[in-house]
Design a protein around this motif. Structure first.
Motif, PDB file in Angstrom:
ATOM      1  N   LEU A 334      -0.979   3.921  -9.949  1.00 23.86           N
ATOM      2  CA  LEU A 334      -0.237   3.013  -9.065  1.00 23.86           C
ATOM      3  C   LEU A 334      -0.770   1.597  -9.224  1.00 23.86           C
ATOM      4  O   LEU A 334      -0.003   0.629  -9.305  1.00 23.86           O
ATOM      5  N   HIS A 467       6.953 -10.124  -1.113  1.00 26.19           N
ATOM      6  CA  HIS A 467       7.451  -9.346  -2.250  1.00 26.19           C
ATOM      7  C   HIS A 467       7.050  -7.899  -2.040  1.00 26.19           C
ATOM      8  O   HIS A 467       6.231  -7.592  -1.179  1.00 26.19           O
ATOM      9  N   ARG A 468       7.660  -7.035  -2.832  1.00 25.68           N
ATOM     10  CA  ARG A 468       7.417  -5.605  -2.684  1.00 25.68           C
ATOM     11  C   ARG A 468       6.913  -5.019  -3.981  1.00 25.68           C
ATOM     12  O   ARG A 468       7.512  -5.239  -5.034  1.00 25.68           O
ATOM     13  N   LEU A 469       5.778  -4.319  -3.890  1.00 24.45           N
ATOM     14  CA  LEU A 469       5.224  -3.668  -5.073  1.00 24.45           C
ATOM     15  C   LEU A 469       5.404  -2.166  -4.936  1.00 24.45           C
ATOM     16  O   LEU A 469       5.730  -1.664  -3.865  1.00 24.45           O
ATOM     17  N   GLY A 470       5.161  -1.463  -6.020  1.00 23.07           N
ATOM     18  CA  GLY A 470       5.263  -0.018  -5.940  1.00 23.07           C
ATOM     19  C   GLY A 470       5.094   0.624  -7.290  1.00 23.07           C
ATOM     20  O   GLY A 470       4.836  -0.048  -8.289  1.00 23.07           O
TER      21      GLY A 470
ATOM     22  N   ARG B  61      11.875   4.293   0.637  1.00 24.76           N
ATOM     23  CA  ARG B  61      12.479   3.109   0.016  1.00 24.76           C
ATOM     24  C   ARG B  61      12.561   1.957   1.003  1.00 24.76           C
ATOM     25  O   ARG B  61      12.940   0.837   0.640  1.00 24.76           O
ATOM     26  N   TYR B  64      11.647  -1.840   0.429  1.00 19.73           N
ATOM     27  CA  TYR B  64      12.475  -2.674  -0.452  1.00 19.73           C
ATOM     28  C   TYR B  64      13.554  -3.422   0.309  1.00 19.73           C
ATOM     29  O   TYR B  64      14.131  -4.373  -0.198  1.00 19.73           O
ATOM     30  N   MET B  66      13.196  -4.612   3.496  1.00 22.66           N
ATOM     31  CA  MET B  66      12.665  -5.494   4.540  1.00 22.66           C
ATOM     32  C   MET B  66      12.143  -6.762   3.856  1.00 22.66           C
ATOM     33  O   MET B  66      11.357  -6.673   2.908  1.00 22.66           O
ATOM     34  N   GLY B  70       5.682  -5.724   1.162  1.00 22.50           N
ATOM     35  CA  GLY B  70       5.935  -4.291   1.152  1.00 22.50           C
ATOM     36  C   GLY B  70       5.215  -3.590   0.022  1.00 22.50           C
ATOM     37  O   GLY B  70       4.919  -4.192  -1.014  1.00 22.50           O
ATOM     38  N   PHE B  71       4.906  -2.344   0.247  1.00 21.43           N
ATOM     39  CA  PHE B  71       4.236  -1.555  -0.787  1.00 21.43           C
ATOM     40  C   PHE B  71       4.796  -0.137  -0.764  1.00 21.43           C
ATOM     41  O   PHE B  71       4.585   0.608   0.187  1.00 21.43           O
ATOM     42  N   HIS B  72       5.539   0.173  -1.797  1.00 17.57           N
ATOM     43  CA  HIS B  72       6.109   1.508  -1.971  1.00 17.57           C
ATOM     44  C   HIS B  72       5.084   2.294  -2.788  1.00 17.57           C
ATOM     45  O   HIS B  72       5.050   2.193  -4.004  1.00 17.57           O
ATOM     46  N   SER B  73       4.205   3.014  -2.118  1.00 17.90           N
ATOM     47  CA  SER B  73       3.044   3.572  -2.834  1.00 17.90           C
ATOM     48  C   SER B  73       3.358   4.953  -3.397  1.00 17.90           C
ATOM     49  O   SER B  73       4.449   5.177  -3.894  1.00 17.90           O
TER      50      SER B  73
END
Ligand code: SF4
Lengths: 642, 339
Positions: A334, A467-470, B61, B64, B66, B70-73
């Motif tokens: 990740l 921002h969004r991580l993943g 999800r 994504y 908002m 964010g963290f989509h782990s």
């Protein structure tokens, strides 16, 4: 205190090993001998060796705990191949360690413990006493001392119970060996008074231990046990202030230092595991440095919390050992995908599975490099000595933060628990770690690359950079989720190239010994000391042997290929079945051979010398790998030895 | 996203992103998302100071969509990632979005520990009683006997109650609500205002793989008989006519009674948000056993937050030993000089 009338022989170096039951306090005796020798000014190298069980059955060979120390007036790099003086507190300790003593060496035994019952516990045949066996009495100078009785008599007036009195035997034995090597007692006395007296609030126990220590010392002086005593003068070392340091202590200090240099909060997230737990212990006792420690519910939570820390802009570190690294694999990926900094310290131990928790090995290299799904490149570093754990942790943190990439540090059980002198660095002379966080919403894109391909490390709390991580593949520049075929290929190459670009900062290798010639030894990690010593010895014998030692496993130093070309043959000694060798063969297309020891112990210099000679004399044969047995290496297929 | 938002008043739409929302049409997640954005605006949350952390699954999800950080782990680990976020910056408002598979199956361990530590996180568990993203296997909350792709003969696993787990794990705020219920907004707001781990179970309709699983709780007509809206200090009354209540019988077991002759309001259980045993008892009431399912805040107590205690220990260590310097770090007292 050197008032003894007995002659004192100066000697360059000596190897002493304390061995006893795991409850006998041998680790303390060994550590104290090390501290005293370091403070005295010797070079030191140590090898603690303890059972995996906290209290294996008393008196059995399985329950023997040992601590070996090599101390010298010259530069040394290993804890020593052979033992000059063995202290055996019981028959099991004698049995477990006697074969490591050099012929003519001294064996001090606590003869009171060589009872019928204890001999049986050590699985000696009924009616047999090794102390009467000519095989031993002729080979070694066996010195029988009734340590239990003398210690009990000495402490009879202290008012302590029999159990507490018995626990002082290690200090009695230590006192005796201090006399033998003409060491001052003050370091240990100060320790005992501080630890038992002040910290544990048991002044009586402190006093009894000091009394036992002194009694052992004076016994050496008055009894006619040894014909002479030895003196190992101070080592010549670079000017400065020194201390003794273990690998795990060095790692803990390195991490704090890195955070300090980067002006970050160190947050160390870990789950207890041998032999890495001491890093967690050290850091949790250093909270006044602003360190936060998080003892997580499991290995996965530990690494995930560290990733959360990195996402939020502080220094997230997790520490573990082999089985824990398996559990962390998914989360490390990740961090690779999200391109966040992360430092993972893996103190390797014998594997696979639970393996040998308290023994050393170098068998997680390929796991660190490749043990995750997908193409998942990251940086792998390995310290070469206990003190080097300090420098490598700083470097790991710097690379992780400046290149937004996970870094795995491969320490090992030998480095973690082994000790050596360490010259205190000058904090003022240390280079700050520059870390940048973007703040401009106009130019910010989550996956916009800098020249070296690292990603901007924008952190929550910064307006306009939300921002969004993943873990899903991200689109180049925007960082939006993307399943586009070309984008995935491009991003995969970028992630790989980003790690390879770090090679530009890896210093070139300088061979030790012959700069070109017959044989190049390529080592990595904790085997540095043994390899150095072997190469020095080969040089003294006029052999054309050079060595390079890799601290950077990925990316490797740029000039390794050039160096390899300067030698006729290549030998890769490792404490595994040949993981670096596999990498070297595939990368450089050369017929590298391996000396592979998988005994949970570091290399002996003799083993390396055997392998060097087999290579140089063309007696090695076709085998890709050889393994030592009984301290020697012969040119036979490893499995055929059994 | 402009830099000037630091002073502006934000609306719900300011918490949206440019990403297309990709849940199935009709999914209950949409309703929750809309309410969440409204709540963020209403409580005066700042986009830059808000973080949504999720694991894996349909619900995960959420970040994504908002317009915050964010963290989509990874699967199940959001509570651990979020703990790291709070350790690194206790000032951030951190929300964890998880589901019945993510939070109770693969990530059950983390959920339990984040609650007991009382990390100041708001945890929303979207319970749709099915695995949606992997296309319809039974989940830890699927009812016994449920026929799914991976349980063609019916599930033989006993379902668990997320709220029983939360109470047992020492959570300091425990609540339940429904995706399309008007009370969702209030419960989310109360959770946001709670200092400590707030755990909210949200009944969520997966209209593709488990449609109408919560019909009894959403049907306008039926729900008043099937749900019990909890109010602190008030008797537990429910029903279309508000004529039914919960009381403890002679063997101290809950039972449904009808108010009237012989049963007065005072005989009923009165809700007490600080009563852990009552919260547990309420978490055991199931529609299938003839009980109304309690909605609203089950349990709420004040407790120290983990990340603050961590900081307090540092402050204590510093006041006892002074802020550490590198010089002092290196010199452990057992040093010696080589001239
Ligand atoms: S599968 Fe179910 S839960 Fe998932 S998005 Fe579709 S409707 Fe919603």
């Amino acid at each position: 205190m050197s008032t003894s009338a007995k002659p004192t022989h100066p000697t360059r170096a000596a190897v002493v090993r304390f061995a006893g039951d795991s409850g006998d306090g041998m680790q303390l005796a060994g550590t104290q001998f090390t501290d005293t020798s370091a403070v005295f000014g010797n070079d030191v190298a140590t090898l603690p060796d303890f059972p995996a069980e906290i209290r294996a059955p008393a008196g059995t060979v399985a329950g023997v705990s040992g601590f070996q120390i090599n101390f010298a007036s010259t530069d040394i790099h290993t804890p020593g191949d052979e033992v000059d003086v063995l202290i055996a507190m019981n028959p099991a300790a004698f049995k477990a360690h006697i074969e490591d003593v050099r012929p003519g060496g001294i064996v001090v035994v606590n003869e009171d413990e060589f009872t019928k019952i204890n001999l049986r516990k050590a699985a000696y045949a009924d009616g047999y006493d090794p102390l009467d066996d000519e095989r031993y009495t002729q080979r070694f100078k066996i010195v029988r001392v009734p340590i239990t009785r003398l210690n009990t008599e000495e402490l009879s007036s202290t008012g302590l119970g029999a159990k507490d009195v018995g626990r002082c035997r290690n200090m009695w034995a230590l006192g005796l060996i201090y006399w033998l090597y003409d060491r001052p007692l003050d370091t240990t006395i100060a320790y005992l008074e501080d630890y038992f007296g002040k910290k544990k609030k048991m002044p009586q126990v402190a006093e009894a231990n000091v009394k036992a220590l002194r009694a052992g010392y004076y016994f050496g002086e008055t009894a006619e046990l040894f014909p002479a005593r030895f003196q190992v003068p101070r080592a010549k070392a670079e000017k400065g202030r020194y201390r003794k340091i273990t690998g795990n202590e060095a790692a803990a200090m390195g991490l704090i230092t890195a955070a300090h240099l980067a002006d970050k909060c160190l947050i160390y997230c870990s789950y207890p595991i041998t032999p890495a737990s001491d890093i967690l212990h050290s850091l949790s006792a250093l909270k006044h440095y602003g360190v936060k420690t998080f003892q997580a519910e499991d290995e996965i939570a530990a690494v995930c919390a560290a990733i959360g820390v990195s996402f939020t802009g502080q220094l997230g570190v997790t520490g573990t050992s082999g089985p824990g690294l398996c559990l962390k694999a998914e989360a490390i990926n990740l961090a690779i995908m999200a391109e966040l900094p992360l430092v993972v310290i893996n103190v390797q131990r014998g594997g696979p599975s639970t393996g040998l928790p308290t023994k050393t090995e170098q068998s997680d290299l390929l796991q660190a490099l490749y043990g995750r799904n997908g193409d998942s490149p990251l940086v792998v570093l390995a310290p070469k000595s206990p003190a080097d754990c300090f420098d490598i942790c700083i470097e790991a943190a710097r690379i992780a933060m400046q290149h937004t990439v996970p870094v795995i540090v491969l320490s090992d059980g030998y480095l973690a628990n082994g000790a050596e002198p360490w010259r205190l660095p000058d904090p003022q002379a240390m280079e700050p770690i520059r870390v940048e966080h973007p703040t401009d919403p106009e130019t910010y894109r989550p996956y916009r690359r800098s020249e070296d391909l690292s990603r901007p490390w924008a952190i929550p709390g910064t307006p306009g950079l939300e921002h969004r991580l993943g873990g899903l593949e991200k689109e180049h520049l925007t960082g939006n989720v993307s399943y586009d075929a070309d984008n995935h290929q491009r991003m995969t190459w970028i992630r790989k190239q980003k790690v390879e670009n770090i090679a530009a900062q890896v210093p070139d290798l300088e061979p030790i010994g012959s700069p070109s010639g017959d044989l190049l030894i390529i080592g990595w990690g904790g085997t540095y000391g043994s390899i150095m010593t072997a190469v020095e010895r080969a040089g003294e014998e006029g052999k054309s042997v050079g060595a390079v030692h890799l601290r950077h496993l990925n990316p490797m130093p740029g000039n390794l290929g050039q160096i390899i070309k300067r030698y006729r043959k290549v030998l890769v000694p490792e404490l595994n079945t040949g993981q670096l060798r596999t990498l070297i063969r595939s990368r450089f297309l050369i017929d590298a051979r391996g000396l592979n020891k998988i005994q949970g112990k570091p290399f002996l210099v003799d083993e390396l010398m055997d392998a060097i000679n087999l290579m140089l004399d063309d007696r090695w044969g076709d085998r890709e790998s050889l393994s030592p047995t009984e301290h020697h290496v012969t040119a036979v297929e490893p499995l055929s030895m059994y | 996203m402009t830099a000037s938002n630091a002073v502006s008043i934000l609306n719900a739409k300011d918490f949206a992103t440019s990403n297309d929302v990709r849940w199935c049409p009709g999914c209950g997640d949409y309703a929750i998302l809309n309410q969440m954005r409204k709540v963020c605006a209403a409580i005066g949350a700042r986009r830059e100071n808000t973080v949504f952390v999720s694991g894996i699954g349909c619900s995960s999800r959420f970040p994504y969509y908002m317009g915050t950080y964010g963290f989509h782990s990874i699967h199940g680990r959001a509570p651990a990632v979020a703990t790291g976020v709070k350790l690194a910056n206790p000032e951030l408002d951190v929300w964890v979005v998880t589901g019945d598979g993510d939070g109770l199956s693969i990530g059950g361990n983390h959920l339990m520990h984040v609650l007991r530590r009382n990390v100041n996180l708001k945890i929303l568990l979207f319970n749709n009683r099915i695995y949606g993203l992997t296309k319809g296997q039974y989940s830890p909350t699927s009812e016994e006997g449920k026929k799914t792709k991976s349980s063609p003969m019916g599930s033989i696993d006993l379902p668990l109650s997320p709220l029983s787990i939360a109470v047992a794990a020492e959570a300091s705020f425990v609540a339940r609500t429904v995706d399309v219920d008007r009370d969702l907004n209030r419960v989310l707001t109360e959770a946001a205002n709670h200092q400590g781990s707030a755990f909210v179970e949200i009944y969520q309709d997966c209209n593709v793989f488990n449609h109408k699983a919560f019909d009894y709780a959403t049907d306008k007509d039926a729900k008043l008989d099937n749900l019990l809206y909890l109010e602190h200090g008030k008797p537990m009354i429910f029903g279309k006519q508000r004529d039914k209540g919960i009381r403890l019988n002679g063997s101290r077991k809950p039972e449904v009674v009808t108010l009237g002759p012989g049963v007065r309001e005072d005989d009923l259980l009165f809700h007490d948000e600080s009563d852990e045993s009552m919260a547990f008892l309420l978490s055991r009431l199931r529609h299938t056993d003839g009980f109304p399912e309690p909605m609203g805040i089950y349990y709420r107590v004040k407790d120290d937050c983990y990340e603050r205690l961590v900081e307090q220990q540092i402050a204590t260590a510093r006041s006892a030993r002074g802020p550490g310097t590198l010089e002092a770090l290196f010199d452990d007292g057992n040093t010696y000089e080589v001239p």
